[in-house]
Motif scaffolding. Sequence first.
Motif, PDB file in Angstrom:
ATOM      1  N   UNK A 288       0.710  -1.212   0.142  1.00 58.33           N
ATOM      2  CA  UNK A 288       0.073   0.084  -0.123  1.00 58.33           C
ATOM      3  C   UNK A 288       0.987   1.187   0.035  1.00 58.33           C
ATOM      4  N   UNK A 289       0.670   2.056  -1.085  1.00 53.59           N
ATOM      5  CA  UNK A 289       1.345   3.353  -0.972  1.00 53.59           C
ATOM      6  C   UNK A 289       2.762   3.163  -0.765  1.00 53.59           C
ATOM      7  N   UNK A 290       3.486   2.200  -1.565  1.00 54.80           N
ATOM      8  CA  UNK A 290       4.913   2.218  -1.618  1.00 54.80           C
ATOM      9  C   UNK A 290       5.467   1.260  -0.772  1.00 54.80           C
ATOM     10  N   UNK A 291       4.831   0.652   0.111  1.00 54.37           N
ATOM     11  CA  UNK A 291       5.377  -0.108   1.192  1.00 54.37           C
ATOM     12  C   UNK A 291       4.733  -1.393   1.632  1.00 54.37           C
ATOM     13  N   UNK A 292       5.186  -2.274   2.256  1.00 51.73           N
ATOM     14  CA  UNK A 292       4.317  -3.637   2.579  1.00 51.73           C
ATOM     15  C   UNK A 292       4.049  -3.269   4.193  1.00 51.73           C
ATOM     16  N   UNK A 293       2.854  -3.647   4.243  1.00 54.28           N
ATOM     17  CA  UNK A 293       2.214  -3.326   5.630  1.00 54.28           C
ATOM     18  C   UNK A 293       1.579  -4.690   6.011  1.00 54.28           C
ATOM     19  N   UNK A 294       1.885  -4.887   7.306  1.00 52.34           N
ATOM     20  CA  UNK A 294       1.633  -6.166   7.993  1.00 52.34           C
ATOM     21  C   UNK A 294       0.151  -6.051   8.571  1.00 52.34           C
ATOM     22  N   UNK A 295      -0.851  -7.114   8.455  1.00 48.34           N
ATOM     23  CA  UNK A 295      -2.057  -7.261   9.034  1.00 48.34           C
ATOM     24  C   UNK A 295      -2.421  -8.440   9.517  1.00 48.34           C
ATOM     25  N   UNK A 296      -2.778  -8.670  10.704  1.00 53.61           N
ATOM     26  CA  UNK A 296      -3.325  -9.823  11.195  1.00 53.61           C
ATOM     27  C   UNK A 296      -4.747  -9.881  11.428  1.00 53.61           C
ATOM     28  N   UNK A 297      -5.361 -10.727  10.882  1.00 53.57           N
ATOM     29  CA  UNK A 297      -7.053 -10.672  10.945  1.00 53.57           C
ATOM     30  C   UNK A 297      -7.460 -11.741  11.666  1.00 53.57           C
ATOM     31  N   UNK A 298      -6.670 -12.293  12.608  1.00 52.14           N
ATOM     32  CA  UNK A 298      -7.185 -13.365  13.169  1.00 52.14           C
ATOM     33  C   UNK A 298      -8.226 -13.325  14.237  1.00 52.14           C
ATOM     34  N   UNK A 299      -8.121 -12.300  14.863  1.00 54.48           N
ATOM     35  CA  UNK A 299      -9.145 -12.237  16.189  1.00 54.48           C
ATOM     36  C   UNK A 299     -10.375 -11.415  15.813  1.00 54.48           C
ATOM     37  N   UNK A 300     -11.612 -11.983  15.744  1.00 54.13           N
ATOM     38  CA  UNK A 300     -12.567 -11.253  15.442  1.00 54.13           C
ATOM     39  C   UNK A 300     -13.327 -10.187  16.659  1.00 54.13           C
ATOM     40  N   UNK A 301     -13.697  -9.034  16.225  1.00 55.64           N
ATOM     41  CA  UNK A 301     -14.025  -8.301  17.328  1.00 55.64           C
ATOM     42  C   UNK A 301     -15.099  -8.718  18.349  1.00 55.64           C
TER      43      UNK A 301
END
Length: 232
Positions: free
Chosen positions: A143-156
Amino acid sequence: MSQISTVPALDEAPGRQSLEPTDFLDSDYPSVVEYAATTCEAAGAHSDRDKAVALFNAVRDGWRYDPYVVSRDVSDYRASAILASESSWCVPKSVLLTALCRAAGIPAGLGFADVRNHLQSSKLEERMGTDLFVFHGYSAIWIDGAWRKASSAFNRELCERFGTKVLEFDGVNDALMHPFDEAGNRHMEYVRYRGDVTDLPLGEILAEFDEVYGAGFAGGSDGVRDQAFGRD
């Protein structure tokens, strides 16, 4: 430097391998393409950043976290199969988010780390034989010229139930597991990054589970069902 030997590492800038479908990341599968498109449209998302955030939120909360669904069936780890499920755990949810990003035209890959859960119960530690959770999965999104790390494991819903912080992703900063819970207790500690890669190293993950937890271990890489946050 990637510590994963069975699939290529992500390049510093996105290349062809971070956009193309694979057997696991079947981003060209009709249901995956449709879900990515409808999710972005519903969120009014047009930029890659807004699309990635919308897809992250959809995966985080659309699939209940349940590490008891760890499978040895290769077909269960395809994004299209995960999309058709109702619950999952960190690695498959990361596979799904990564494939959805590729379906939306956003370069994406998979990342893995070993983490320590400081809210782990003694019962869970006895079951696992260690306090280390290996191969915790997250998505790496360009995103926008860089790698962003995102953990989607735990639901709200699960986070609110156990008093842990809901992990938010804004497409600007990394969204990795919180080090403290809402009460200020230590929660997740990242012990070792294994690397960000272009595809799912499933054989390597399952072999590591067998080595660390014992053959046929039924738990996931970051907890088990009602003990997901270390509660008895």
